[in-house]
Enzyme design. Structure first.
Site, short mmCIF file in Angstrom:
data_model
loop_
_atom_site.label_atom_id
_atom_site.label_comp_id
_atom_site.label_asym_id
_atom_site.label_seq_id
_atom_site.Cartn_x
_atom_site.Cartn_y
_atom_site.Cartn_z
N TYR A 1 1.03 -1.16 0.00
CA TYR A 1 -0.08 -0.03 -0.09
C TYR A 1 0.83 1.09 0.13
N SER B 1 0.73 12.51 6.69
CA SER B 1 -0.71 12.88 7.42
C SER B 1 -1.50 13.63 6.19
N ARG C 1 -0.77 0.54 39.71
CA ARG C 1 -0.24 0.73 38.46
C ARG C 1 -0.57 -0.52 37.35
N GLU D 1 -1.08 4.54 10.06
CA GLU D 1 -2.61 4.49 9.78
C GLU D 1 -3.09 5.70 10.31
C1 LIG Z 1 -7.14 -9.72 9.48
C2 LIG Z 1 -5.76 -9.01 9.31
C3 LIG Z 1 -5.84 -7.62 9.34
C4 LIG Z 1 -4.47 -7.39 9.52
C5 LIG Z 1 -4.38 -6.11 9.17
C6 LIG Z 1 -3.05 -5.58 9.23
C7 LIG Z 1 -2.56 -4.64 8.39
C8 LIG Z 1 -1.10 -4.11 8.60
C9 LIG Z 1 -0.89 -3.68 9.77
C10 LIG Z 1 0.12 -2.73 10.02
C11 LIG Z 1 1.06 -2.49 9.40
C12 LIG Z 1 1.14 -0.85 9.20
C13 LIG Z 1 0.91 -0.46 8.03
C14 LIG Z 1 0.68 1.03 7.86
C15 LIG Z 1 0.20 1.59 7.00
C16 LIG Z 1 0.05 2.99 6.63
O1 LIG Z 1 0.33 3.77 7.53
S1 LIG Z 1 -0.65 3.57 5.45
C17 LIG Z 1 -0.73 5.37 5.33
C18 LIG Z 1 -1.87 5.76 6.38
N1 LIG Z 1 -1.76 7.31 6.29
C19 LIG Z 1 -2.83 7.90 6.92
O2 LIG Z 1 -3.28 7.45 7.93
C20 LIG Z 1 -2.75 9.49 6.82
C21 LIG Z 1 -3.74 9.99 7.74
N2 LIG Z 1 -4.26 11.05 6.94
C22 LIG Z 1 -5.89 11.13 6.67
O3 LIG Z 1 -6.44 10.05 7.11
C23 LIG Z 1 -6.12 12.21 6.10
O4 LIG Z 1 -5.35 12.95 5.11
C24 LIG Z 1 -6.92 13.33 6.98
C25 LIG Z 1 -6.07 13.67 8.17
C26 LIG Z 1 -8.22 12.49 7.47
C27 LIG Z 1 -7.24 14.65 6.42
O5 LIG Z 1 -7.82 14.27 5.13
P1 LIG Z 1 -8.59 15.39 4.12
O6 LIG Z 1 -7.66 16.60 4.05
O7 LIG Z 1 -8.84 14.82 3.07
O8 LIG Z 1 -9.68 15.51 4.97
P2 LIG Z 1 -10.43 16.97 5.77
O9 LIG Z 1 -10.50 17.89 4.75
O10 LIG Z 1 -9.86 16.95 7.21
O11 LIG Z 1 -11.81 16.22 5.74
C28 LIG Z 1 -12.75 16.26 4.82
C29 LIG Z 1 -14.01 15.28 5.11
O12 LIG Z 1 -13.58 13.78 5.07
C30 LIG Z 1 -13.81 13.29 6.15
N3 LIG Z 1 -12.93 12.31 6.39
C31 LIG Z 1 -11.56 12.26 6.29
N4 LIG Z 1 -10.99 11.04 6.31
C32 LIG Z 1 -12.13 10.24 6.33
C33 LIG Z 1 -12.20 8.78 6.01
N5 LIG Z 1 -11.19 7.99 6.23
N6 LIG Z 1 -13.33 8.18 5.89
C34 LIG Z 1 -14.52 9.03 6.00
N7 LIG Z 1 -14.40 10.36 5.94
C35 LIG Z 1 -13.30 10.80 6.34
C36 LIG Z 1 -13.56 14.30 7.26
O13 LIG Z 1 -14.30 14.13 8.35
C37 LIG Z 1 -14.23 15.74 6.66
O14 LIG Z 1 -15.72 15.38 6.73
P3 LIG Z 1 -16.54 16.71 6.62
O15 LIG Z 1 -16.36 17.36 5.44
O16 LIG Z 1 -17.95 16.16 6.83
O17 LIG Z 1 -15.97 17.52 7.96
C1 LIG Z 2 6.64 1.58 10.91
C2 LIG Z 2 5.68 2.30 9.73
C3 LIG Z 2 5.09 1.76 8.91
C4 LIG Z 2 4.44 2.48 7.76
N1 LIG Z 2 3.72 1.91 6.66
C5 LIG Z 2 3.24 2.47 5.79
C6 LIG Z 2 2.76 1.92 4.53
O1 LIG Z 2 2.74 0.64 4.60
N2 LIG Z 2 2.02 2.47 3.63
C7 LIG Z 2 2.28 3.86 3.62
O2 LIG Z 2 1.63 4.57 2.79
N3 LIG Z 2 2.78 4.65 4.65
C8 LIG Z 2 3.19 3.97 5.75
N4 LIG Z 2 3.84 4.51 6.63
C9 LIG Z 2 3.54 5.82 6.99
C10 LIG Z 2 2.66 6.60 8.04
O3 LIG Z 2 1.22 6.33 7.52
C11 LIG Z 2 2.87 7.99 8.11
O4 LIG Z 2 4.14 8.06 8.60
C12 LIG Z 2 1.89 8.49 9.30
O5 LIG Z 2 0.74 8.66 8.59
C13 LIG Z 2 2.26 9.90 9.82
O6 LIG Z 2 2.42 10.74 8.80
P1 LIG Z 2 4.06 11.57 8.79
O7 LIG Z 2 4.94 10.65 8.77
O8 LIG Z 2 3.74 12.50 7.57
O9 LIG Z 2 3.96 12.52 10.01
P2 LIG Z 2 3.55 14.05 10.10
O10 LIG Z 2 2.40 14.54 9.87
O11 LIG Z 2 4.80 14.68 9.57
O12 LIG Z 2 3.75 14.13 11.72
C14 LIG Z 2 4.84 15.07 12.48
C15 LIG Z 2 4.29 15.78 13.53
O13 LIG Z 2 3.49 16.72 13.28
C16 LIG Z 2 2.08 16.56 13.96
N5 LIG Z 2 1.06 17.10 12.86
C17 LIG Z 2 0.88 16.75 11.55
N6 LIG Z 2 0.00 17.14 11.24
C18 LIG Z 2 -0.95 18.06 12.06
C19 LIG Z 2 -1.90 18.76 12.27
N7 LIG Z 2 -2.50 19.03 11.12
N8 LIG Z 2 -2.10 19.33 13.41
C20 LIG Z 2 -1.56 19.07 14.44
N9 LIG Z 2 -0.39 18.34 14.47
C21 LIG Z 2 -0.05 17.84 13.22
C22 LIG Z 2 2.02 15.16 14.29
O14 LIG Z 2 1.03 15.04 15.33
C23 LIG Z 2 3.57 15.02 14.55
O15 LIG Z 2 3.42 15.03 15.81
C24 LIG Z 2 4.30 3.66 7.99
C25 LIG Z 2 4.87 3.97 8.99
C26 LIG Z 2 5.85 3.81 10.05
C27 LIG Z 2 6.32 4.46 10.84
#
Ligand SMILES: CCCCCCCC/C=C\CCC/C=C/C(=O)SCCNC(=O)CCNC(=O)[C@H](O)C(C)(C)COP(=O)(O)OP(=O)(O)OC[C@H]1O[C@@H](n2cnc3c(N)ncnc32)[C@H](O)[C@@H]1OP(=O)(O)O
Ligand SMILES: Cc1cc2nc3c(=O)[nH]c(=O)nc-3n(C[C@H](O)[C@H](O)[C@H](O)COP(=O)(O)OP(=O)(O)OC[C@H]3O[C@@H](n4cnc5c(N)ncnc54)[C@H](O)[C@@H]3O)c2cc1C
Length: 664
Positions: A135, A144, A333, A424
């Protein structure tokens, strides 16, 4: 001969039916039997041995991960395991691997965002692991802020293809698990451009490596991003980097459930909300909540068993010293963490139900519950992982010096677990999403729109804003309605106070930014209310087994009252309770700890963890801690020789320098 059990006396003290509690923990008798069988299968297989992995080099650890994944796949095929059993098997192998992303994100992304034709084409290959996917969303410059991603997918109507490109260094994909060395394919998130117009971020299926030689395809640069926190731990995963130099893919590889691009290059937005592009994250956040209860239970199991074995001070007339679990500070604790493990288990069960419900509604084009599903998964993911990460470290400290040994299992568990606070969705960023949802709900209170689901309590704001807590004695805090009302009143009062403060800003976004630390607190109060209320709801169910429900009631009260004690400032400042009522809650909490004490070992036995899965000498079932620690010490490579390597070059010259000095 009966096996030695240092916890036998503790186990005899239990006041409930352990087998029935195991079933409550597993969710059902069927789940219990399945997970018990699969856990034993893994534990008895030498290939899945993991006691040596913190000693391995990165390359050896990675190869060991490939070997385990291949062996797991063979077992899954040979034993014809169901998808559910296969997931269990992988989780009991307990080594982060590319398979987590293939099954946990790549396949769900195609399922959730692909059309039925795309399902037919890609899913059979993925299910058979003829292709392996990851992904690829996060970039070097943006994680983020998903809308800020820079990778482009530009449609070329001449060839009916997308051109994938990484225009800047910061647009390099960075972090995706399984990308670095394994994945043949990825779901890549990129800005869709047609006719010079930017339509925002969408998902695309992209082949990265050749299926015969595993070499990167032309235009693709791919590799691992390097070592991560801790030894062993998450370093078994090949988190990767990826750059595209005008890589071409056919048009039908854009995931087209949410929006489509026609043959002519016309962008069509269907009536499905664009947020469904974020759907895979919602799914995984939901699974992370259940996983939090597992990780927390694991740390608590280790700390509880060890606390019953460890003795310090207080020997009388040459008798044994006091078990550290009998110290009130140790209990205050440890027992809230034990209660939190159960609380997270039940809220995880409920969240799974909510997710299934929203998925079914989405299939029927009912998008009404999507905002709540997003807020609940985001908030509970954030809250449960933050608590669990801190709790693992607390459990290490609860185990004193031995907790710092690698073979306590706690350092590695901590190192593997802590990135859940970031991946996530960063936990603070996610709480701010919850806060937005809550502020929106408050702003609609006067409009006649009745809040539903987890915000239904806001519909009773008028009452909750002025109600008075009726606690007069410590035991009054055992009434579920009293606890629930205190948590509801606190959450609604904090929400409304913040909404009022926001109203003072002429620009709401400026206000939101300025008040964001308070908004995070509001979101936490709301999430804690959800967990407390779901625990209370669980207790409404028919729970069989002698003493089982009673124990769960005690744990539920511990969970709620320890939160009340910890956040007393919120409860008192919002006028929900008086300082005296806060003191009575604390008094009741102490009484509850005394009730948990005789059941503590059985309550962690109910998790049914094998010694293999726990991976901890301090937490082993039989409690034979000292002998095992002593034996284990001799297995350290440093003890392979009596005199260490390097003695002649580095130690001896120092040790002998006085002879030279004396001769001078
Ligand atoms: C059974 C086995 C299963 C095993 C599973 C295991 C999986 C593996 C496990 C672990 C491995 C780790 C792998 C890690 C992977 C990753 O990290 S992938 C990358 C993840 N990245 C993020 O999570 C990024 C976080 N950022 C966001 O989600 C968004 O950008 C945001 C912070 C939500 C902001 O987005 P955006 O700017 O588009 O949105 P806003 O303007 O704030 O909101 C607009 C409206 O949309 C609504 N919204 C936002 N997100 C969602 C959503 N996900 N779903 C529905 N709606 C959403 C938001 O509330 C606003 O609504 P409104 O207009 O009504 O206010
Ligand atoms: C072990 C690991 C596995 C991962 N696996 C995947 C994967 O499989 N696929 C994938 O696509 N990604 C993956 N990621 C990426 C991960 O999803 C991102 O690192 C995560 O979403 C956080 O985003 P960032 O690194 O940009 O943090 P940043 O957004 O740069 O965060 C840095 C700091 O800024 C703060 N901050 C940021 N925005 C705001 C805001 N709007 N308001 C206030 N504070 C804010 C945060 O709280 C944090 O303290 C992985 C990361 C890790 C560590």
């Amino acid at each position: 001969m009966e096996a030695l059990d240092y916890h036998a006396e503790e186990r005899r003290k239990a006041e409930f039916n352990l087998d029935e509690m195991k079933i409550v923990w597993a969710g059902s008798r069927r789940n219990y039997e399945l997970s018990d069988r699969v856990a034993r299968l893994v534990a008895s297989d030498p290939v899945f041995r993991k006691d040596n992995r913190t000693m391995l080099t990165r390359k050896d650890l990675f190869k060991d991960t490939l070997r385990k994944a291949a062996h797991a796949w063979k077992r899954i095929i040979d034993l014809r395991l169901s998808e559910e059993e296969a997931n269990m098997l992988r989780s009991y192998v307990d080594q982060p691997a590319f398979t987590d992303l293939h099954w946990g994100m790549f396949i769900p992304a195609i399922k959730g965002q692909g059309t039925s034709e795309q399902h037919e084409k890609w899913l059979p290959m993925a299910y058979k692991m003829q292709i392996i996917g990851c992904y690829a969303q996060t970039e070097l410059g943006h994680g983020s802020n998903v809308q800020g991603l820079e990778t482009t997918a530009t449609f070329d109507p001449q060839t009916d293809e997308f051109d994938l490109h990484s225009p800047t260094l910061t647009s390099s994909k960075w972090w995706p698990g399984g990308l670095g060395k394994v994945s043949t394919h990825a779901v890549v998130y990129a800005r869709l451009i047609t006719g010079g117009q930017d339509h925002g971020v969408h998902g695309f299926i992209v082949q990265l490596r050749g299926l015969d030689d595993h070499l990167p395809l032309p235009g693709i640069t791919v590799g691992d991003i390097g070592m991560k926190f801790g030894s062993g731990a998450y370093n078994s995963m090949d988190n990767g980097l990826l750059r595209f130099d005008h890589v071409r893919i056919p048009r039908n590889q854009m995931l087209m459930r949410v929006s489509q691009v026609t043959r002519e290059g016309k962008f069509v937005q269907s009536d499905v909300p664009r947020q469904l592009v974020y759907g895979t994250m919602v799914y995984v956040r939901q699974t992370i909540v259940s996983d939090a209860s597992c990780a927390l239970a694991r740390a608590v199991c280790i700390a509880t068993r060890y606390s019953a074995v460890r003795r310090q001070f207080g020997s009388q007339n040459g008798g044994p010293e006091i078990q550290v679990i009998d110290y009130k500070t140790q209990q205050s604790r440890l027992f809230p963490l034990l209660a939190s493990a159960y609380a997270f288990r039940f809220v995880g069960e409920w969240l799974k139900w909510l997710y299934t419900d929203v998925t079914q509604r989405l299939q029927a084009n009912d998008f009404s519950t999507l905002p709540e599903a997003h807020a609940c998964t985001a908030g509970l993911k954030s809250m449960t992982t933050s608590v669990t990460a801190d709790a693992i470290e607390e459990c290490r400290k609860l185990c004193g010096g031995h907790g710092y040994l690698s073979n306590s299992g706690l350092p590695e568990l901590f190192a593997v677990y802590i990135p859940t606070c970031t991946y996530e969705g960063d936990n603070v960023v996610l709480l701010l999403q919850v806060a937005r949802f809550l502020m929106k709900t408050v702003s609609q209170l006067g409009s006649g729109k009745k809040p539903v689901g987890t915000t239904a309590y806001m519909g009773r704001a008028e009452h909750l804003m002025q109600c008075r807590c009726e606690v007069e004695m410590a035991q009054d805090w055992l009434k579920p309605s009293t606890i629930l009302e205190a948590f509801e009143a606190r959450a609604v009062r904090m929400s409304i106070a913040c909404a009022k403060s926001l109203g003072k800003f002429s620009n709401p976004e400026d206000g939101f930014a300025e008040l964001s630390p308070d908004l995070v607190e509001v979101a936490i109060a709301h999430c804690q209310l959800i967990v407390v209320s779901k625990f209370l709801e669980k207790l409404q169910q028919d729970i069989p087994g002698k003493g089982v429900k009673r124990q769960l009631e005690i744990l539920c009260n511990v969970y709620a009252l320890h939160l009340l004690h910890k956040h007393l400032g919120d409860f008192v400042a919002t006028g929900c309770i008086t300082p005296n009522q806060g003191a009575l809650a604390n008094e009741q909490l102490r009484l509850l700890y005394a009730q948990v004490r005789p059941n503590a070992i059985a309550l962690v036995d109910a998790f049914n963890y094998t010694d293999h899965y726990l991976g901890s000498i301090l937490g082993c079932y039989d409690g034979n801690v000292y002998q095992k620690l002593y034996q284990e010490a001799w297995k350290d490579p440093l003890n392979d020789t009596v005199v260490p390597d390097g003695y002649l070059e580095y130690l001896r010259p120092i040790l002998k320098q006085h002879i030279r000095t004396a001769r001078l």
